[in-house]
Design a protein around this motif. Structure first.
Motif, PDB file in Angstrom:
ATOM      1  N   ASP A 275       4.077   9.656  -8.555  1.00  0.00           N
ATOM      2  CA  ASP A 275       2.953   8.917  -7.962  1.00  0.00           C
ATOM      3  C   ASP A 275       3.160   8.630  -6.484  1.00  0.00           C
ATOM      4  O   ASP A 275       2.303   8.022  -5.843  1.00  0.00           O
ATOM      5  CB  ASP A 275       2.711   7.608  -8.712  1.00  0.00           C
ATOM      6  CG  ASP A 275       3.898   6.658  -8.639  1.00  0.00           C
ATOM      7  OD1 ASP A 275       5.019   7.121  -8.308  1.00  0.00           O
ATOM      8  OD2 ASP A 275       3.715   5.451  -8.916  1.00  0.00           O
ATOM      9  N   ARG A 276       4.313   9.088  -5.934  1.00  0.00           N
ATOM     10  CA  ARG A 276       4.609   8.867  -4.534  1.00  0.00           C
ATOM     11  C   ARG A 276       4.706  10.158  -3.735  1.00  0.00           C
ATOM     12  O   ARG A 276       4.353  10.186  -2.549  1.00  0.00           O
ATOM     13  CB  ARG A 276       5.953   8.111  -4.390  1.00  0.00           C
ATOM     14  CG  ARG A 276       5.998   6.743  -5.047  1.00  0.00           C
ATOM     15  CD  ARG A 276       5.101   5.741  -4.335  1.00  0.00           C
ATOM     16  NE  ARG A 276       5.481   5.576  -2.936  1.00  0.00           N
ATOM     17  CZ  ARG A 276       6.392   4.706  -2.514  1.00  0.00           C
ATOM     18  NH1 ARG A 276       7.045   3.941  -3.390  1.00  0.00           N
ATOM     19  NH2 ARG A 276       6.653   4.588  -1.229  1.00  0.00           N
TER      20      ARG A 276
ATOM     21  N   GLU B 164      13.214   0.543  -4.829  1.00  0.00           N
ATOM     22  CA  GLU B 164      12.659   1.715  -5.500  1.00  0.00           C
ATOM     23  C   GLU B 164      13.687   2.837  -5.607  1.00  0.00           C
ATOM     24  O   GLU B 164      13.759   3.537  -6.620  1.00  0.00           O
ATOM     25  CB  GLU B 164      11.422   2.203  -4.741  1.00  0.00           C
ATOM     26  CG  GLU B 164      10.249   1.250  -4.828  1.00  0.00           C
ATOM     27  CD  GLU B 164       9.124   1.614  -3.870  1.00  0.00           C
ATOM     28  OE1 GLU B 164       7.948   1.384  -4.215  1.00  0.00           O
ATOM     29  OE2 GLU B 164       9.422   2.115  -2.765  1.00  0.00           O
TER      30      GLU B 164
ATOM     31  N   LEU C  60      -1.212  13.129  -1.742  1.00  0.00           N
ATOM     32  CA  LEU C  60       0.167  12.655  -1.737  1.00  0.00           C
ATOM     33  C   LEU C  60       0.994  13.451  -0.735  1.00  0.00           C
ATOM     34  O   LEU C  60       0.796  14.659  -0.581  1.00  0.00           O
ATOM     35  CB  LEU C  60       0.794  12.809  -3.125  1.00  0.00           C
ATOM     36  CG  LEU C  60       0.380  11.824  -4.219  1.00  0.00           C
ATOM     37  CD1 LEU C  60       1.056  12.210  -5.530  1.00  0.00           C
ATOM     38  CD2 LEU C  60       0.739  10.401  -3.829  1.00  0.00           C
TER      39      LEU C  60
ATOM     40  N   LEU D   5      10.008   5.035   0.658  1.00  0.00           N
ATOM     41  CA  LEU D   5      10.501   4.259  -0.467  1.00  0.00           C
ATOM     42  C   LEU D   5      11.415   3.150   0.037  1.00  0.00           C
ATOM     43  O   LEU D   5      12.177   3.344   0.988  1.00  0.00           O
ATOM     44  CB  LEU D   5      11.266   5.141  -1.457  1.00  0.00           C
ATOM     45  CG  LEU D   5      10.418   5.892  -2.498  1.00  0.00           C
ATOM     46  CD1 LEU D   5       9.648   7.042  -1.851  1.00  0.00           C
ATOM     47  CD2 LEU D   5      11.281   6.384  -3.648  1.00  0.00           C
TER      48      LEU D   5
END
Length: 284
Positions: A40-41, A219, A91, A215
């Motif tokens: 999702d990143r 994380e 993304l 991040l």
């Protein structure tokens, strides 16, 4: 679904160029282990079997050694294939392949510090035009990097010279800042220089790269840890066996097979090695 080379204007593409022997394999293993957690990143593109990054890495090395029209066309085509196979969405994308830096010293007669890398970046800039591209380069202390590069060149690139010969061939190698200045000239303000020595957690290699991509420390710490190091240097006796093997008039495929066998069982080159009873029985 691939998008083709049009569309996705402005999408961020971060290209981890390596270089070789600066922890790239461990970083890539850690990324692959956490691909689902990062989904999702980030979109990850790693040099996996059957993927488009392996051909791109081979094309970059070949281009760095010749820089002729044929190798330039092959590199442009390999970049186009990677771009055409990017998934839809916005993304950011991380491309990671140490061979994007080109041939390292000891490979194909190269004795410089990635002299072809600025030209490779020109090609990447052209191939990813319209997207927001930035580059990450790791370095390692020269006193540790050069012996590791020599051993790797012997193991994988058929280098025949001794460590003393390699030292003589690379005696005038400049420092890392020389390389960073040369590639900054091609992509000003978009090159990040990271140092392997600043990666403090061996269970989470590439933490600095992930922080560069946005991040936070929590994380990164929450990602699955990597168990064990990658591509560790072989014992000196094994490296010397492979080096001498490289000097024999052998079929290259056969030489590769024997070298890989030696790399898998380096204990065979330890004069004190004695096989266990089960190992000895397994020969019959």
């Amino acid at each position: 679904m691939a998008t083709g080379s049009s569309g996705q204007a402005g999408r961020r593409i971060c290209i981890h160029l390596g270089v070789q022997k600066t922890g790239s394999t461990s970083i890539q293993r850690h990324l692959a282990l956490n691909e689902a957690a990062l989904a999702d990143r980030l979109v990850l593109r790693l040099p996996v079997e059957g993927g488009p990054l392996r051909p791109l890495g081979r094309a970059a090395v070949a281009f760095s050694l010749s820089r002729d029209d044929a190798s330039r066309a092959a590199l442009a085509e390999a970049i186009a294939v990677v771009r055409e196979n990017l998934p839809d969405g916005d993304l950011p994308v991380l491309l990671s392949h140490e061979n994007l830096a080109g041939a390292m010293p000891g490979n194909g007669g190269e004795t410089g510090l990635f002299p072809g890398l600025p030209d490779i970046i020109w090609m990447l800039e052209e191939g990813f035009s319209g997207l927001t591209v930035d580059y990450v380069v790791y370095s390692r202390r020269m006193g540790q990097w050069k012996p590791s590069v020599w051993a790797q060149a012997v193991r994988t690139d058929g280098y025949k010279g001794t460590w003393e010969a390699f030292q003589a061939e690379t005696a005038t190698l400049p420092g890392w800042q020389n390389l960073i200045r040369r590639i900054q000239a091609v992509a000003p303000g978009r090159v990040t220089h990271l140092r392997l020595e600043d990666e403090i957690d061996p269970a989470h290699p590439g933490a600095l790269l992930l922080a560069h991509l946005g991040l936070n420390a929590g994380e990164i710490a929450a990602l699955h840890p990597l168990d064990g190091r990658s591509m560790q240097r072989l014992p000196d006796a094994t490296t010397e066996f492979i080096r001498r093997l490289n000097g024999l008039a052998m079929n290259p495929h056969a030489r590769y097979k024997v070298a890989e066998l030696a790399a898998r069982v380096p204990q065979l080159f330890n004069p004190d090695y004695r096989p266990a009873a089960g190992e000895a029985a397994g020969r019959h």
